[in-house]
Design an enzyme around this catalytic site. Structure first.
Site, PDB file in Angstrom:
ATOM      1  N   ARG A 156      43.006 -57.203  25.729  1.00 61.07           N
ATOM      2  CA  ARG A 156      41.617 -56.960  26.407  1.00 61.07           C
ATOM      3  C   ARG A 156      40.710 -57.851  25.653  1.00 61.07           C
ATOM      4  O   ARG A 156      41.023 -59.095  25.420  1.00 61.07           O
ATOM      5  CB  ARG A 156      41.311 -55.422  26.366  1.00 61.07           C
ATOM      6  CG  ARG A 156      40.169 -55.128  27.657  1.00 61.07           C
ATOM      7  CD  ARG A 156      39.752 -53.876  27.863  1.00 61.07           C
ATOM      8  NE  ARG A 156      38.865 -53.267  26.836  1.00 61.07           N
ATOM      9  CZ  ARG A 156      38.301 -52.098  26.744  1.00 61.07           C
ATOM     10  NH1 ARG A 156      38.392 -51.267  27.569  1.00 61.07           N
ATOM     11  NH2 ARG A 156      37.522 -51.673  25.658  1.00 61.07           N
ATOM     12  N   LYS A 159      30.135 -43.342  27.409  1.00 59.97           N
ATOM     13  CA  LYS A 159      30.261 -43.802  28.581  1.00 59.97           C
ATOM     14  C   LYS A 159      30.873 -43.074  29.629  1.00 59.97           C
ATOM     15  O   LYS A 159      30.675 -43.260  30.884  1.00 59.97           O
ATOM     16  CB  LYS A 159      31.034 -45.153  28.613  1.00 59.97           C
ATOM     17  CG  LYS A 159      32.667 -45.229  28.174  1.00 59.97           C
ATOM     18  CD  LYS A 159      32.919 -46.671  27.943  1.00 59.97           C
ATOM     19  CE  LYS A 159      34.572 -46.219  27.718  1.00 59.97           C
ATOM     20  NZ  LYS A 159      34.937 -47.518  26.764  1.00 59.97           N
TER      21      LYS A 159
HETATM   22  C1  LIG Z   1      35.489 -47.161  25.690  1.00 59.35           C
HETATM   23  C2  LIG Z   1      35.806 -47.485  24.432  1.00 59.35           C
HETATM   24  C3  LIG Z   1      36.055 -46.636  23.434  1.00 59.35           C
HETATM   25  C4  LIG Z   1      36.335 -45.402  23.423  1.00 59.35           C
HETATM   26  O1  LIG Z   1      37.640 -45.316  24.049  1.00 59.35           O
HETATM   27  P1  LIG Z   1      38.515 -43.607  23.984  1.00 59.35           P
HETATM   28  O2  LIG Z   1      39.882 -44.160  24.438  1.00 59.35           O
HETATM   29  O3  LIG Z   1      37.634 -42.842  25.142  1.00 59.35           O
HETATM   30  O4  LIG Z   1      38.204 -43.112  22.663  1.00 59.35           O
HETATM   31  C5  LIG Z   1      36.234 -47.501  22.310  1.00 59.35           C
HETATM   32  N1  LIG Z   1      35.975 -48.955  22.010  1.00 59.35           N
HETATM   33  C6  LIG Z   1      35.757 -49.618  23.080  1.00 59.35           C
HETATM   34  C7  LIG Z   1      35.420 -51.000  22.776  1.00 59.35           C
HETATM   35  C8  LIG Z   1      35.574 -49.107  24.147  1.00 59.35           C
HETATM   36  O5  LIG Z   1      35.094 -49.888  25.350  1.00 59.35           O
END
Ligand SMILES: *Cc1c(COP(=O)(O)O)cnc(C)c1O
Length: 350
Positions: free
Chosen positions: A127, A35
């Protein structure tokens, strides 16, 4: 054309292979998260060449345009308004609402497909996820009764909102849920997805609890750092992405504005310290592309501030001339916004 974001494909490839092999050596699969770079296909192609099993993204648009044979995972719980596309383009989605899972089931039936889900649990970060102290067993029971949904796993996400660090004690809460579900329904759970880049330290220290068998990693692959303590991972690259911006004005000026002081362009009250005369450069990039707090300036350059289209820096006199470019390293937030700005040119390097 400037500004430009420079994307080093070989460095990204190195980071992927290096960290993924540590993850695999500890009997886990990893999911590369795309992303932050809006699933840019050149970078997806780099992931495609590794043996990483999954690619995860939080936006359905990114998963639709991405070309890959890897399993596609939607990280953000599906919007009720995008269920058709989720079933059509995504193999696995992360979920926390039974109403959404029912909608996925109904649509999967229509499309004559099975849709896999990972049920998310909130173990304290606040979250997404079903709160771990709530009665989740009836929810799992309803999911298991759905014909077109495959209950593929459970997962959790930490250090995103609440800043909760994945410790042994915290992850134990997820293990208790796993054991409880497996015992109640006499089923093994295939995927236990333990976290994001904040769990990398557990991989490096080889202290990841063994019940976890999947690790979702975005920032770690892109910036070579773990996010629980913010430490760089030795031998990994922190400059897969860099910004180049051009000097459009270069002048000696004072450090203190002159006159009655009010607000800046964004309505913030201003305050300054008098550091005397200085060489100031204005670069052709601004908040429309990136926040200046997300730029990591090279030695000898000090970021003073930015407005929508101007970045103001202090530089050593005589070292640069008009039209020169300055290269910055970036934070995660910086990469995210630069890769989403239509004004920023992408330059690929190998
Ligand atoms: C963005 C995201 C990740 C990746 O997070 P990083 O800290 O960039 O490794 C993993 N799990 C979910 C649910 C996310 O939204």
């Amino acid at each position: 054309m400037s500004p430009s974001i420079h994307i080093h494909l070989t460095k990204y490839s190195y980071n992927l292979v290096y960290l993924n092999s540590l993850v695999q050596n500890q009997d886990m699969t990893s999911m590369a998260v795309s992303k932050v770079f809006s699933a840019d296909q050149k970078l997806i192609d780099v992931i495609n060449k590794t043996n990483i099993k999954y690619i995860g993204d939080s936006r359905i648009q990114n998963l639709i345009h991405m070309k890959t044979e890897k399993e596609k995972v939607l990280l953000r719980t599906p919007l009720l308004s995008e269920i058709v596309d989720v079933v059509k383009h995504v193999d696995i989605s992360l979920n926390s609402e039974i109403e959404v899972i029912r909608a996925l089931d109904k649509e999967a039936g229509k499309q004559n497909k099975k849709h896999q889900i990972i049920l998310m649990f909130d173990i304290g970060d606040l979250r997404e996820g079903i709160y771990y102290q709530s009665d989740y067993i009836p929810v799992v029971k309803q999911i298991l009764e759905l014909k077109n949904i495959e209950f593929s796993g459970i997962g959790t996400n930490l250090t995103c909102y609440g800043g909760v660090i994945p410790t042994f004690e915290t992850l134990k809460k997820l293990e208790n849920i796993k054991l409880d579900i497996e015992k109640t329904f006499a089923i093994p759970i295939k995927i236990i997805s333990g976290g994001n880049s904040s769990s990398i330290k557990l991989v490096l220290d080889e202290t990841m609890p063994t019940f976890i068998n999947n690790h979702r990693i975005g920032e770690g692959y892109v910036l070579g750092r773990e996010t629980a303590y913010g430490n760089h991972i030795e031998s990994m690259h922190d400059d897969v992405f860099t910004l180049q911006a051009e000097i459009i004005e270069l002048k000696e000026k004072p450090s203190m504005p002159e006159g009655l002081l009010g607000f800046d362009a964004f309505g913030k009250k201003v305050s300054f310290e008098d550091k005397g005369q200085m060489t100031r450069a204005i670069l052709g990039v601004g908040r429309q592309d990136v926040h200046c707090e997300d730029l990591i300036a090279p030695k000898g350059i000090h970021v003073l501030g930015c407005s929508s289209d101007h970045l103001i820096v202090q530089i050593a006199g005589g070292k640069y001339k008009l039209g020169d470019t300055i290269t910055f390293k970036l934070t995660y937030g910086g990469i995210l916004s630069l890769m989403t700005s239509p004004y920023v040119r992408r330059v690929y390097e190998t």
